[in-house]
Scaffold this motif. Structure first.
Motif, PDB file in Angstrom:
ATOM      1  N   ASN A  59      -9.808  14.977   4.537  1.00 27.68           N
ATOM      2  CA  ASN A  59     -10.887  15.800   4.494  1.00 27.68           C
ATOM      3  C   ASN A  59     -11.938  15.710   5.903  1.00 27.68           C
ATOM      4  N   PRO A  60     -11.653  14.816   6.944  1.00 29.80           N
ATOM      5  CA  PRO A  60     -12.386  14.178   8.143  1.00 29.80           C
ATOM      6  C   PRO A  60     -13.425  15.189   8.485  1.00 29.80           C
ATOM      7  N   ALA A  61     -14.913  14.853   8.257  1.00 29.85           N
ATOM      8  CA  ALA A  61     -15.910  14.914   9.114  1.00 29.85           C
ATOM      9  C   ALA A  61     -16.377  14.167   9.551  1.00 29.85           C
ATOM     10  N   VAL A  62     -17.368  14.824  10.900  1.00 29.66           N
ATOM     11  CA  VAL A  62     -18.156  14.507  11.919  1.00 29.66           C
ATOM     12  C   VAL A  62     -19.579  14.314  11.455  1.00 29.66           C
ATOM     13  N   VAL A  63     -20.031  12.453  11.467  1.00 28.32           N
ATOM     14  CA  VAL A  63     -21.293  11.794  10.635  1.00 28.32           C
ATOM     15  C   VAL A  63     -21.792  11.501  11.951  1.00 28.32           C
ATOM     16  N   GLU A  64     -22.670  11.651  12.330  1.00 30.25           N
ATOM     17  CA  GLU A  64     -23.576  11.070  13.749  1.00 30.25           C
ATOM     18  C   GLU A  64     -22.624  10.811  14.740  1.00 30.25           C
ATOM     19  N   GLY A  65     -21.249  12.136  15.179  1.00 29.55           N
ATOM     20  CA  GLY A  65     -21.039  11.867  16.616  1.00 29.55           C
ATOM     21  C   GLY A  65     -20.096  11.143  16.129  1.00 29.55           C
ATOM     22  N   ARG A  66     -19.033  10.792  15.007  1.00 29.53           N
ATOM     23  CA  ARG A  66     -18.269  10.063  14.635  1.00 29.53           C
ATOM     24  C   ARG A  66     -16.626  10.676  13.590  1.00 29.53           C
ATOM     25  N   THR A  67     -15.524  10.634  13.630  1.00 30.50           N
ATOM     26  CA  THR A  67     -15.377  11.136  12.739  1.00 30.50           C
ATOM     27  C   THR A  67     -14.608  10.612  11.689  1.00 30.50           C
ATOM     28  N   ILE A  68     -14.757  10.859  10.403  1.00 28.50           N
ATOM     29  CA  ILE A  68     -15.218   9.899   9.167  1.00 28.50           C
ATOM     30  C   ILE A  68     -13.874  11.086   8.729  1.00 28.50           C
ATOM     31  N   LEU A  69     -13.579  10.254   7.816  1.00 29.25           N
ATOM     32  CA  LEU A  69     -12.239  10.301   6.522  1.00 29.25           C
ATOM     33  C   LEU A  69     -12.105   9.331   5.253  1.00 29.25           C
ATOM     34  N   ASN A  70     -11.842  10.636   3.892  1.00 31.27           N
ATOM     35  CA  ASN A  70     -11.311  10.756   2.881  1.00 31.27           C
ATOM     36  C   ASN A  70      -9.807   9.708   2.523  1.00 31.27           C
ATOM     37  N   VAL A  71     -10.315   8.657   1.587  1.00 29.08           N
ATOM     38  CA  VAL A  71      -8.700   7.679   2.290  1.00 29.08           C
ATOM     39  C   VAL A  71      -8.093   7.290   0.498  1.00 29.08           C
ATOM     40  N   ASP A  72      -7.126   7.658   0.026  1.00 25.68           N
ATOM     41  CA  ASP A  72      -6.748   7.593  -1.655  1.00 25.68           C
ATOM     42  C   ASP A  72      -5.830   6.639  -0.855  1.00 25.68           C
ATOM     43  N   CYS A  73      -5.950   5.448  -2.083  1.00 24.38           N
ATOM     44  CA  CYS A  73      -3.876   4.970  -1.882  1.00 24.38           C
ATOM     45  C   CYS A  73      -4.263   3.479  -3.221  1.00 24.38           C
ATOM     46  N   ARG A  74      -3.157   3.711  -2.779  1.00 19.84           N
ATOM     47  CA  ARG A  74      -2.539   2.579  -4.463  1.00 19.84           C
ATOM     48  C   ARG A  74      -2.093   1.342  -3.789  1.00 19.84           C
ATOM     49  N   THR A  75      -2.913   0.146  -4.058  1.00 24.53           N
ATOM     50  CA  THR A  75      -2.395  -1.411  -3.605  1.00 24.53           C
ATOM     51  C   THR A  75      -1.523  -2.111  -4.455  1.00 24.53           C
ATOM     52  N   THR A  76      -0.633  -2.532  -4.393  1.00 23.16           N
ATOM     53  CA  THR A  76       0.406  -3.247  -5.160  1.00 23.16           C
ATOM     54  C   THR A  76       0.243  -4.772  -4.720  1.00 23.16           C
ATOM     55  N   THR A  77      -0.406  -5.925  -5.856  1.00 23.90           N
ATOM     56  CA  THR A  77      -0.077  -7.025  -5.696  1.00 23.90           C
ATOM     57  C   THR A  77       0.145  -7.530  -6.731  1.00 23.90           C
ATOM     58  N   PHE A  78       1.330  -9.000  -6.732  1.00 22.27           N
ATOM     59  CA  PHE A  78       1.926  -9.193  -7.575  1.00 22.27           C
ATOM     60  C   PHE A  78       1.274 -10.457  -8.064  1.00 22.27           C
ATOM     61  N   ARG A  79       2.060 -11.052  -9.369  1.00 21.66           N
ATOM     62  CA  ARG A  79       1.529 -12.459 -10.310  1.00 21.66           C
ATOM     63  C   ARG A  79       2.119 -13.511 -10.702  1.00 21.66           C
ATOM     64  N   PHE A  80       3.222 -14.372 -11.157  1.00 21.91           N
ATOM     65  CA  PHE A  80       3.701 -14.886 -11.739  1.00 21.91           C
ATOM     66  C   PHE A  80       3.436 -15.273 -13.187  1.00 21.91           C
ATOM     67  N   ILE A  87       0.776  -0.825  -0.023  1.00 19.01           N
ATOM     68  CA  ILE A  87      -0.140   0.211   0.284  1.00 19.01           C
ATOM     69  C   ILE A  87       0.653   1.177  -0.121  1.00 19.01           C
ATOM     70  N   ASP A  88       0.535   2.421  -0.734  1.00 14.03           N
ATOM     71  CA  ASP A  88       1.203   3.462  -1.466  1.00 14.03           C
ATOM     72  C   ASP A  88       0.658   4.572  -1.687  1.00 14.03           C
ATOM     73  N   GLN A  89       1.155   5.621  -1.695  1.00 15.30           N
ATOM     74  CA  GLN A  89       0.634   6.977  -2.292  1.00 15.30           C
ATOM     75  C   GLN A  89      -1.005   7.388  -1.166  1.00 15.30           C
ATOM     76  N   LEU A  90      -0.845   7.052   0.041  1.00 14.82           N
ATOM     77  CA  LEU A  90      -1.356   7.021   0.592  1.00 14.82           C
ATOM     78  C   LEU A  90      -1.671   8.705   1.445  1.00 14.82           C
ATOM     79  N   ARG A  91      -3.247   9.342   1.224  1.00 14.49           N
ATOM     80  CA  ARG A  91      -4.258  10.199   1.327  1.00 14.49           C
ATOM     81  C   ARG A  91      -5.108  10.419   2.210  1.00 14.49           C
ATOM     82  N   MET A  92      -5.017  10.904   3.283  1.00 14.32           N
ATOM     83  CA  MET A  92      -6.293  10.827   4.239  1.00 14.32           C
ATOM     84  C   MET A  92      -6.583  12.102   4.012  1.00 14.32           C
TER      85      MET A  92
END
Length: 71
Positions: free
Chosen positions: A47-68, A40-45
């Motif tokens: 725009n926190p917002a309180v929704v129903e008493g919980r702080t919610i974040l928007n998260v963008d990231c890239r995952t990379t897996t591998f195959r033969f 997991i890289d290029q992680l960005r968190m």
């Protein structure tokens, strides 16, 4: 798209997540427990917002897996 690197290929996937910091951490923990390698890289968190008493974040990231690569 896949990036071939000799005997294996990188398979990148862009993700957009929304949840509490704890929810995001649990997701990343679950990814870390998968039976294959997932980076997991290029992680960005932000725009926190309180929704129903919980702080919610928007998260963008890239995952990379591998195959033969079959010859």
């Amino acid at each position: 798209g896949e990036v071939v690197k000799g005997f294996y290929a990188e398979v990148p996937v862009t993700l957009k997540l929304r949840g509490s910091y704890h929810d995001v951490a649990l997701f990343f923990d679950a990814v870390g427990r998968l039976p294959r390698i997932v980076n997991i890289d290029q992680l960005r968190m932000g725009n926190p917002a309180v929704v129903e008493g919980r702080t919610i974040l928007n998260v963008d990231c890239r995952t990379t897996t591998f195959r033969f690569v079959d010859k």
